[in-house]
Scaffold this motif. Structure first.
Motif, PDB file in Angstrom:
ATOM      1  N   UNK A 188      14.975   3.646  -2.357  1.00  0.00           N
ATOM      2  CA  UNK A 188      15.281   2.185  -2.448  1.00  0.00           C
ATOM      3  C   UNK A 188      14.481   1.437  -1.400  1.00  0.00           C
ATOM      4  N   UNK A 189      13.225   1.484  -1.483  1.00  0.00           N
ATOM      5  CA  UNK A 189      12.559   0.817  -0.823  1.00  0.00           C
ATOM      6  C   UNK A 189      11.846  -0.523  -1.675  1.00  0.00           C
ATOM      7  N   UNK A 190      12.884  -0.850  -2.669  1.00  0.00           N
ATOM      8  CA  UNK A 190      12.418  -1.842  -3.452  1.00  0.00           C
ATOM      9  C   UNK A 190      11.753  -3.192  -2.997  1.00  0.00           C
ATOM     10  N   UNK A 191      12.668  -3.803  -1.996  1.00  0.00           N
ATOM     11  CA  UNK A 191      12.170  -5.083  -1.243  1.00  0.00           C
ATOM     12  C   UNK A 191      10.635  -5.099  -0.651  1.00  0.00           C
ATOM     13  N   UNK A 192      10.572  -3.838  -0.169  1.00  0.00           N
ATOM     14  CA  UNK A 192       9.090  -3.517   0.519  1.00  0.00           C
ATOM     15  C   UNK A 192       7.976  -3.485  -0.547  1.00  0.00           C
ATOM     16  N   UNK A 193       8.506  -2.789  -1.746  1.00  0.00           N
ATOM     17  CA  UNK A 193       7.392  -2.567  -2.657  1.00  0.00           C
ATOM     18  C   UNK A 193       7.121  -4.096  -3.239  1.00  0.00           C
ATOM     19  N   UNK A 194       8.081  -4.507  -3.478  1.00  0.00           N
ATOM     20  CA  UNK A 194       8.019  -5.996  -4.268  1.00  0.00           C
ATOM     21  C   UNK A 194       6.957  -6.958  -3.174  1.00  0.00           C
ATOM     22  N   UNK A 195       7.116  -7.003  -1.873  1.00  0.00           N
ATOM     23  CA  UNK A 195       6.418  -7.526  -0.905  1.00  0.00           C
ATOM     24  C   UNK A 195       5.122  -7.080  -0.633  1.00  0.00           C
ATOM     25  N   UNK A 196       4.933  -5.895  -1.012  1.00  0.00           N
ATOM     26  CA  UNK A 196       3.521  -5.279  -1.201  1.00  0.00           C
ATOM     27  C   UNK A 196       2.722  -5.454  -2.179  1.00  0.00           C
TER      28      UNK A 196
END
Ligand code: FES
Ligand code: FES
Length: 206
Positions: A188-196
């Motif tokens: 669930x690293x989704x917020x970090x993936x979107x930021x990247x």
């Protein structure tokens, strides 16, 4: 008036006559015996097992392979060429871990037959770089934003993310989430993936 008990028991009723007749002559088979059905010939799949020559460019290098025509591109990359960056998550087109770029577009290598990549350019996570020995901006952005934990989904996430930017779907976090929805992250690293992806999208300038 006829007594209903007579109707049920009288030998003159058709059903009773039938039962009595059967008892005297030996019970007639009520269900016709079917003839034995010949076993179907097994399909001849020997042609599928014959190796087929396939020429693929992977990460800029030509590979000449002799492959079973049923082999997926994912298995060809991992087992025949030795590039294990593309991951086998579900092997059913549902998680995105096996994503690679074929002729610049993202594809699920577990759903792609290796023979269909004949003459095409395949890029795996190992071949994605920024030129001149630099990390690709998307790889750098994933590091900057801590966009992975176990890392199993990360190669597929990064290659999907590159397509997301190149195809013009990184205009907003909502758009990124929609485009990346086929890449599952169990951590669930989704917020970090979107930021990247947002960061890399500015650096890639596409
Ligand atoms: S391994 Fe290909 S989509 Fe999951
Ligand atoms: S980082 Fe673990 S599955 Fe995505």
């Amino acid at each position: 008036m006829t007594d209903t008990r007579d109707i049920c028991t009288s030998p003159s009723t058709p059903r009773r006559r039938f039962l009595i007749g059967s008892a005297l002559t030996g019970a007639a088979p009520l269900i016709a015996r079917s003839e034995p059905v010949a076993a179907a010939e097994p399909a001849d799949t020997s042609d599928l097992r014959k190796p087929t020559s396939v020429d693929i460019h992977v990460n800029g290098r030509p590979f000449h392979l002799e492959l079973d025509t049923r082999l997926t591109l994912l298995d060809a990359l991992r087992e025949e060429i030795g590039l294990t960056g593309a991951k086998k998550g579900c092997d059913h087109g549902q998680c995105g871990a096996c994503t690679v770029l074929i002729d610049g577009r993202r594809e699920l290598s577990c759903l792609t037959l290796a023979v269909s990549a004949q003459g095409r350019d395949v890029v795996t996570i190992e071949g994605l770089d920024g030129g001149g020995g630099d990390l690709h901006p998307m790889k750098q952005a994933f590091i900057d934003h801590d966009a992975f934990q176990c890392g199993y989904c990360t190669p597929g996430q990064i290659l999907s993310a590159v397509s997301c930017v190149r195809e013009g779907h990184a205009g907003s976090p909502e758009e990124i989430r929609e485009y990346m929805s086929g890449n599952i992250c169990r951590c669930a690293a989704y917020p970090n993936i979107v930021a990247a992806i947002s960061q890399a999208s500015e650096q890639m300038g596409e």
